[in-house]
Design a protein around this motif. Sequence first.
Motif, PDB file in Angstrom:
ATOM      1  N   ASP A   1       0.821  -1.215   0.000  1.00 31.84           N
ATOM      2  CA  ASP A   1       0.000   0.000   0.000  1.00 31.84           C
ATOM      3  C   ASP A   1       0.853   1.263   0.000  1.00 31.84           C
ATOM      4  O   ASP A   1       0.391   2.328  -0.424  1.00 31.84           O
ATOM      5  CB  ASP A   1      -0.922   0.008   1.223  1.00 31.84           C
ATOM      6  CG  ASP A   1      -2.020  -1.047   1.109  1.00 31.84           C
ATOM      7  OD1 ASP A   1      -2.308  -1.480  -0.023  1.00 31.84           O
ATOM      8  OD2 ASP A   1      -2.564  -1.444   2.152  1.00 31.84           O
TER       9      ASP A   1
ATOM     10  N   LYS B   1      -5.450  -2.437  -7.274  1.00 30.88           N
ATOM     11  CA  LYS B   1      -4.869  -1.098  -7.260  1.00 30.88           C
ATOM     12  C   LYS B   1      -4.729  -0.545  -8.671  1.00 30.88           C
ATOM     13  O   LYS B   1      -4.535  -1.287  -9.637  1.00 30.88           O
ATOM     14  CB  LYS B   1      -3.492  -1.115  -6.590  1.00 30.88           C
ATOM     15  CG  LYS B   1      -3.507  -1.556  -5.127  1.00 30.88           C
ATOM     16  CD  LYS B   1      -2.108  -1.564  -4.543  1.00 30.88           C
ATOM     17  CE  LYS B   1      -2.139  -1.907  -3.053  1.00 30.88           C
ATOM     18  NZ  LYS B   1      -2.561  -3.301  -2.819  1.00 30.88           N
TER      19      LYS B   1
ATOM     20  N   ILE C   1      -2.435   2.303 -10.808  1.00 30.83           N
ATOM     21  CA  ILE C   1      -1.199   3.077 -10.700  1.00 30.83           C
ATOM     22  C   ILE C   1      -1.046   3.912 -11.971  1.00 30.83           C
ATOM     23  O   ILE C   1      -1.258   3.412 -13.081  1.00 30.83           O
ATOM     24  CB  ILE C   1       0.025   2.159 -10.520  1.00 30.83           C
ATOM     25  CG1 ILE C   1      -0.169   1.250  -9.301  1.00 30.83           C
ATOM     26  CG2 ILE C   1       1.292   2.981 -10.342  1.00 30.83           C
ATOM     27  CD1 ILE C   1      -0.642  -0.137  -9.623  1.00 30.83           C
TER      28      ILE C   1
ATOM     29  N   MET D   1      -1.139   5.885  -6.551  1.00 27.88           N
ATOM     30  CA  MET D   1      -1.753   4.565  -6.392  1.00 27.88           C
ATOM     31  C   MET D   1      -3.144   4.774  -5.804  1.00 27.88           C
ATOM     32  O   MET D   1      -3.304   5.410  -4.759  1.00 27.88           O
ATOM     33  CB  MET D   1      -0.919   3.680  -5.466  1.00 27.88           C
ATOM     34  CG  MET D   1      -1.523   2.302  -5.205  1.00 27.88           C
ATOM     35  SD  MET D   1      -0.541   1.329  -4.027  1.00 27.88           S
ATOM     36  CE  MET D   1       0.886   0.966  -5.045  1.00 27.88           C
TER      37      MET D   1
ATOM     38  N   SER E   1       1.086   8.362  -2.894  1.00 31.15           N
ATOM     39  CA  SER E   1       1.641   9.152  -4.002  1.00 31.15           C
ATOM     40  C   SER E   1       3.093   9.475  -3.693  1.00 31.15           C
ATOM     41  O   SER E   1       3.513   9.478  -2.515  1.00 31.15           O
ATOM     42  CB  SER E   1       0.837  10.430  -4.229  1.00 31.15           C
ATOM     43  OG  SER E   1       0.926  11.290  -3.092  1.00 31.15           O
TER      44      SER E   1
ATOM     45  N   ILE F   1       7.056  -1.287  -9.229  1.00 28.02           N
ATOM     46  CA  ILE F   1       6.621  -0.237 -10.158  1.00 28.02           C
ATOM     47  C   ILE F   1       7.875   0.463 -10.661  1.00 28.02           C
ATOM     48  O   ILE F   1       8.683   0.937  -9.857  1.00 28.02           O
ATOM     49  CB  ILE F   1       5.708   0.784  -9.452  1.00 28.02           C
ATOM     50  CG1 ILE F   1       4.555   0.086  -8.729  1.00 28.02           C
ATOM     51  CG2 ILE F   1       5.184   1.800 -10.449  1.00 28.02           C
ATOM     52  CD1 ILE F   1       3.798   1.006  -7.783  1.00 28.02           C
TER      53      ILE F   1
END
Length: 450
Positions: free
Chosen positions: A110, A394, A396, A405, A416, A433
């Motif tokens: 998260d 989620k 992104i 996110m 963020s 990511i």
Amino acid sequence: MKDKLISMAPFFVIMLIVLLWGFFQGWFAPVEAPSQPPASDSVASSDMPPAGAPDPAPAEDPEPPAAQQAAPPQPVALPPDEGPDRAAATWSTYHGDANLAGLSNAELPDAPARLWRFQTSTPILQGPVASESLLHFATSRGEVVAVDFTGKKVWSKQLTRPAINENAEQPARIDAPVSCFESTVFVGTMAGVVYAFDAASGDIKWKRDIESAILGAITYQPASEALPEARVYVVGQDDGALHCLALADGTPLWRSEPIDRCDGSPAAGDGIIAFGSCASALHTISAADGSILKNMAVGDDSQVAGGVAIRGNSVFSGSHSGRFIHADLASGEIVWTNDDTRAEVFTTPAVSPDRVVYGSMDEFVYCLDRATGEQRWKFDAKGLPTSPVIARDKVIFGADGVLYMLALASGELLWSYEVSDEITAPSIINNKIVVGGKDGSLSAFGAPGA
């Protein structure tokens, strides 16, 4: 006296008749105390509709027992073509795999932490892709780079082009995203040359001039019973003609009829290639022989300049007018349209089994119901959003250098991080990511300590 009684005889007769009639009507029967009606009957009588009124709606079912309410929701069954195996496994293009659906099964925390940063000297304008053990990307000044999954450089190649009115060569201009299929990295240049590199060593395998600028990513079809050899496909920006090359050596196999200018990336489905054009339409081409199968009109002033996404027998795309469409690949019919944004949509949508997410030039990210096209939520990015991707629950994306996110179900902001002045669309590689930056940086985010 006798005369008076005779005169009253009719009155007595009438009284006798009335009393007899009352007796038979029960006037003289014992009176019983009335019983109370059931409560429900009392309510029903008070809610009785007037004559001629429509029948009342049936009463709702009573509330279920507490134990039933507390039961956990059942998991949603995925269609056969939407199972986990169809999510991008290695992120071979800027938006996942050849479908360009932007869907990953990666488990992301998260609140990701920046794990590493690799720095180049020139801007990175497109997200990286992955081979078995390396990340691959290109800079805006023609350098193709490979780093390992910890951000250490493995190889790089500088592409050049002849300078105008000069004898010296200049760096090649690369605006298209890179791709990687079957351990081969593919790069298209604005001069119209397709390069194929060995993913592990960076050695050039072949190059081919298609004589048209290349702005979209190169896509792919593996060898199959219908296609005896693996092929790659590239669209010429100038005329929208689709070029088919042999993956192994770049041999030209066919070239489709020109359509119109094409700035977006094509997506590959089951035996077809789909893309949009400045003709305000989506087009499907046979992957086998290059014949045009369908031309699907999007609407007035609805030029398609972004990538399209394919899931199963569906294709999804935004347009210049803001109209977003879902079309059936087999029939060519429009399934639904959504006009919630009036601004241009040039991002490539991300498509999950029940949601479609895209970014608009009005600086909002929209989430639609995949079945109906109805809006589920929108998020104010306060900047121009990149193409979003979906990783399980989620969403992104980047906007004006900030990586965001969101929760897929609600659009709630989860996290963020300000990365640079401008960043690429995110790539989901090895449960991380990864984004490039206009400042020349390549950054990876994931679980702390991963």
